[in-house]
Each structure stands twice: as C-alpha cells, then as structure tokens.
Motif scaffolding. Sequence first.
Motif, PDB file in Angstrom:
ATOM      1  N   GLY A   1       0.806  -1.218   0.000  1.00  0.00           N
ATOM      2  CA  GLY A   1       0.000   0.000   0.000  1.00  0.00           C
ATOM      3  C   GLY A   1       0.838   1.267   0.000  1.00  0.00           C
ATOM      4  N   ASP A   2       2.146   1.132   0.234  1.00  0.00           N
ATOM      5  CA  ASP A   2       3.051   2.279   0.101  1.00  0.00           C
ATOM      6  C   ASP A   2       3.335   2.530  -1.374  1.00  0.00           C
ATOM      7  N   VAL A   3       4.021   3.612  -1.640  1.00  0.00           N
ATOM      8  CA  VAL A   3       4.381   3.961  -3.013  1.00  0.00           C
ATOM      9  C   VAL A   3       5.879   4.257  -3.045  1.00  0.00           C
ATOM     10  N   VAL A   4       6.543   3.788  -4.095  1.00  0.00           N
ATOM     11  CA  VAL A   4       7.958   4.116  -4.279  1.00  0.00           C
ATOM     12  C   VAL A   4       8.117   4.875  -5.595  1.00  0.00           C
ATOM     13  N   VAL A   5       8.658   6.082  -5.505  1.00  0.00           N
ATOM     14  CA  VAL A   5       9.059   6.812  -6.705  1.00  0.00           C
ATOM     15  C   VAL A   5      10.535   6.491  -6.929  1.00  0.00           C
ATOM     16  N   GLY A   6      10.839   5.924  -8.085  1.00  0.00           N
ATOM     17  CA  GLY A   6      12.197   5.481  -8.366  1.00  0.00           C
ATOM     18  C   GLY A   6      13.111   6.642  -8.713  1.00  0.00           C
ATOM     19  N   THR A   7      14.154   6.812  -7.901  1.00  0.00           N
ATOM     20  CA  THR A   7      15.164   7.824  -8.232  1.00  0.00           C
ATOM     21  C   THR A   7      16.330   7.189  -8.989  1.00  0.00           C
ATOM     22  N   GLY A   8      16.439   5.844  -8.910  1.00  0.00           N
ATOM     23  CA  GLY A   8      17.468   5.119  -9.634  1.00  0.00           C
ATOM     24  C   GLY A   8      16.963   3.722  -9.969  1.00  0.00           C
ATOM     25  N   TYR A   9      17.547   3.143 -11.006  1.00  0.00           N
ATOM     26  CA  TYR A   9      17.097   1.829 -11.492  1.00  0.00           C
ATOM     27  C   TYR A   9      18.301   0.958 -11.789  1.00  0.00           C
ATOM     28  N   VAL A  10      18.250  -0.293 -11.301  1.00  0.00           N
ATOM     29  CA  VAL A  10      19.332  -1.248 -11.547  1.00  0.00           C
ATOM     30  C   VAL A  10      18.711  -2.576 -11.957  1.00  0.00           C
ATOM     31  N   GLN A  11      19.433  -3.331 -12.792  1.00  0.00           N
ATOM     32  CA  GLN A  11      18.949  -4.660 -13.186  1.00  0.00           C
ATOM     33  C   GLN A  11      19.601  -5.692 -12.270  1.00  0.00           C
ATOM     34  N   HIS A  12      18.785  -6.278 -11.375  1.00  0.00           N
ATOM     35  CA  HIS A  12      19.387  -7.182 -10.387  1.00  0.00           C
ATOM     36  C   HIS A  12      19.822  -8.507 -10.999  1.00  0.00           C
ATOM     37  N   ASP A  13      19.385  -8.795 -12.226  1.00  0.00           N
ATOM     38  CA  ASP A  13      19.772 -10.064 -12.870  1.00  0.00           C
ATOM     39  C   ASP A  13      20.809  -9.863 -13.969  1.00  0.00           C
ATOM     40  N   LEU A  14      21.421  -8.689 -14.005  1.00  0.00           N
ATOM     41  CA  LEU A  14      22.446  -8.402 -15.017  1.00  0.00           C
ATOM     42  C   LEU A  14      23.827  -8.667 -14.432  1.00  0.00           C
ATOM     43  N   ASP A  15      24.560  -9.575 -15.045  1.00  0.00           N
ATOM     44  CA  ASP A  15      25.897  -9.913 -14.542  1.00  0.00           C
ATOM     45  C   ASP A  15      26.783 -10.372 -15.686  1.00  0.00           C
ATOM     46  N   ALA A  16      27.573  -9.455 -16.249  1.00  0.00           N
ATOM     47  CA  ALA A  16      28.517  -9.791 -17.306  1.00  0.00           C
ATOM     48  C   ALA A  16      29.938  -9.850 -16.752  1.00  0.00           C
ATOM     49  N   SER A  17      30.047 -10.096 -15.426  1.00  0.00           N
ATOM     50  CA  SER A  17      31.372 -10.233 -14.825  1.00  0.00           C
ATOM     51  C   SER A  17      31.990 -11.556 -15.295  1.00  0.00           C
ATOM     52  N   PRO A  18      33.302 -11.691 -15.438  1.00  0.00           N
ATOM     53  CA  PRO A  18      34.290 -10.665 -15.087  1.00  0.00           C
ATOM     54  C   PRO A  18      34.571  -9.658 -16.213  1.00  0.00           C
ATOM     55  N   LEU A  19      33.820  -9.713 -17.301  1.00  0.00           N
ATOM     56  CA  LEU A  19      34.103  -8.782 -18.401  1.00  0.00           C
ATOM     57  C   LEU A  19      33.778  -7.350 -18.001  1.00  0.00           C
ATOM     58  N   PHE A  20      32.679  -7.216 -17.256  1.00  0.00           N
ATOM     59  CA  PHE A  20      32.254  -5.916 -16.740  1.00  0.00           C
ATOM     60  C   PHE A  20      31.867  -6.114 -15.275  1.00  0.00           C
ATOM     61  N   PRO A  21      31.962  -5.058 -14.488  1.00  0.00           N
ATOM     62  CA  PRO A  21      31.546  -5.204 -13.084  1.00  0.00           C
ATOM     63  C   PRO A  21      30.094  -5.684 -13.004  1.00  0.00           C
ATOM     64  N   ARG A  22      29.818  -6.494 -11.967  1.00  0.00           N
ATOM     65  CA  ARG A  22      28.459  -6.977 -11.783  1.00  0.00           C
ATOM     66  C   ARG A  22      27.467  -5.812 -11.761  1.00  0.00           C
ATOM     67  N   TYR A  23      26.357  -5.988 -12.426  1.00  0.00           N
ATOM     68  CA  TYR A  23      25.245  -5.019 -12.543  1.00  0.00           C
ATOM     69  C   TYR A  23      25.506  -3.897 -13.552  1.00  0.00           C
ATOM     70  N   GLN A  24      26.758  -3.761 -14.011  1.00  0.00           N
ATOM     71  CA  GLN A  24      27.017  -2.674 -14.970  1.00  0.00           C
ATOM     72  C   GLN A  24      26.437  -3.025 -16.335  1.00  0.00           C
ATOM     73  N   ILE A  25      25.829  -2.051 -16.986  1.00  0.00           N
ATOM     74  CA  ILE A  25      25.280  -2.262 -18.327  1.00  0.00           C
ATOM     75  C   ILE A  25      26.443  -2.200 -19.305  1.00  0.00           C
ATOM     76  N   PRO A  26      26.760  -3.327 -19.957  1.00  0.00           N
ATOM     77  CA  PRO A  26      27.953  -3.360 -20.814  1.00  0.00           C
ATOM     78  C   PRO A  26      27.985  -2.209 -21.817  1.00  0.00           C
ATOM     79  N   LEU A  27      29.162  -1.641 -21.949  1.00  0.00           N
ATOM     80  CA  LEU A  27      29.479  -0.604 -22.937  1.00  0.00           C
ATOM     81  C   LEU A  27      28.851   0.745 -22.639  1.00  0.00           C
ATOM     82  N   THR A  28      28.219   0.894 -21.490  1.00  0.00           N
ATOM     83  CA  THR A  28      27.691   2.206 -21.114  1.00  0.00           C
ATOM     84  C   THR A  28      28.475   2.791 -19.934  1.00  0.00           C
TER      85      THR A  28
END
Length: 243
Positions: free
Chosen positions: A88-115
Amino acid sequence: SGPLAILSALAEEQAGLLEQLQGAERTLHAGREFWQGQLDGLPVVLALSRIGKVAAATTAVALIERFGVGQIVFTGVAGGVGADVQVGDVVVGTGYVQHDLDASPLFPRYQIPLTGQTVLVADGSLVQALLAACDAGLHGLQHAGRVPVVHQGLIASGDRFVNGAEETRRIVQALRSHGHAPMAVEMEGAAVAQVCLDYGLPFAAVRTISDRADDTAHVDFPVFVRDVARVFAQRIMAALVRT
Ligand code: ADE
C-alpha cells in the motif's frame, strides 16, 4: 518536445486513464495497442508495457520511434524489499538497476555493458512531479487502515517474479554488497530507463507496493492488483497531468 508517454504494467492501471482520454486514437503496432490523445489538455500516449524487461524495452522503443514521445513515466506495482516499504506504500524510483544483469568478469556486476553505467538515475523534474502527484492524488486515501507512505529510492528490475523470503534476501544482499540498497523489485523499470538513456529522454517510474516479495507474494499480488492498483495509478496519474 513530444507528448508524455504513460506506460502502465497492467490494463487495470490504464483503464481509468483511458476513460478520461480526450480525442482518443488507437493504433496497433508491434502487437500492442497505443492510445494517443489528451489528458486535461496535455498530449499523451498511453501504452501497456507487458511483463518483463524485453517487453517493456520494445514498448518504450515503439513509443519513441513511432509516436515521438518526449518523456516516459511508468506506473505499476512492485514487491517491497526495503525494511519499511509496506503493502500500500508507493515508491518513486530515483534510480534503477537490473538485479539479474551480470557480465562479470568482463564488466563489473550489474554494470550495463558498454555504457559504463550501473544505476540509471531518474529525471529530477519527473521525480519531483511524481512526488507532488502522489501527495495530491493519494491525499485522504488509506490501504488496510494505513496511510500510504511515499518513498523515493532505488528500484531493482529483473526477469523474475520474486516470490520467496530467501530469494529476496539473496537479491538484496548481493546488491547491498555492491553498494546498492533497493526499496522495491519489479520487472520493467530499469529496462525502460536503459532505453531512455540511449535516446536521451527523461524517465521516471512510480510503483505501488503490492506484496513484500516473500512467500505469499503470489497470493498478495493478484488481490492487490484487482482491488487497489487501479485506484492508486488513476489518482497519481490524474494528479500528474493536472500539474
Ligand atoms: N511486481 C509486483 N510484485 C513483484 C514481485 N514480487 N516480483 C517482481 N515483480 C513484482
């Protein structure tokens, strides 16, 4: 700039807005319905994201490329994972992360590759507008005898309906160990944020908490969607276009 896109996760959340849409014009595109028109004189395009990151990204791209929208707001429900984020609460998102994104060890965990980016930051003016819309729109409303608390913070998206205390603990723990403290989990926000990053468009999302992403989430979610979600979405979005 172009019209405001209001992207809803659920038909229930869109229904109230659709009823109020002036000069409604329907277009079928990419297997989806898009509704152009005006809310309180403001040019808008309404669409349903469908469920999951890819579906939401496809919808966002169509809104931008085909309908020329200038900014996107997302309205939906989410599972509360912050300690004090209740149903019943509300969350206004000030930031967004993809918790299932993991291209490590090529990129740090959670980082969107090439951005080089991990947490995508919401547009500041849209966040302020959504917070004001929550205040105005939810005034006097209660859910289960409780006045909704409006939070602002990090939203974590992934292609999973999170349905277990243990799974929630795992997701939150992993994010925390990388310095991220999520308030809510859902399945679309960070994908739309990434599309908006690529196109340079302002984005923000508002999520009503339908469940606690725990062992009863699959029971709480449909009940909340049926009985409550449409009221919240309608009130917040109606207040948003009024400001
Ligand atoms: N949306 C609403 N509740 C959710 C949950 N528990 N997991 C993912 N998305 C959700």
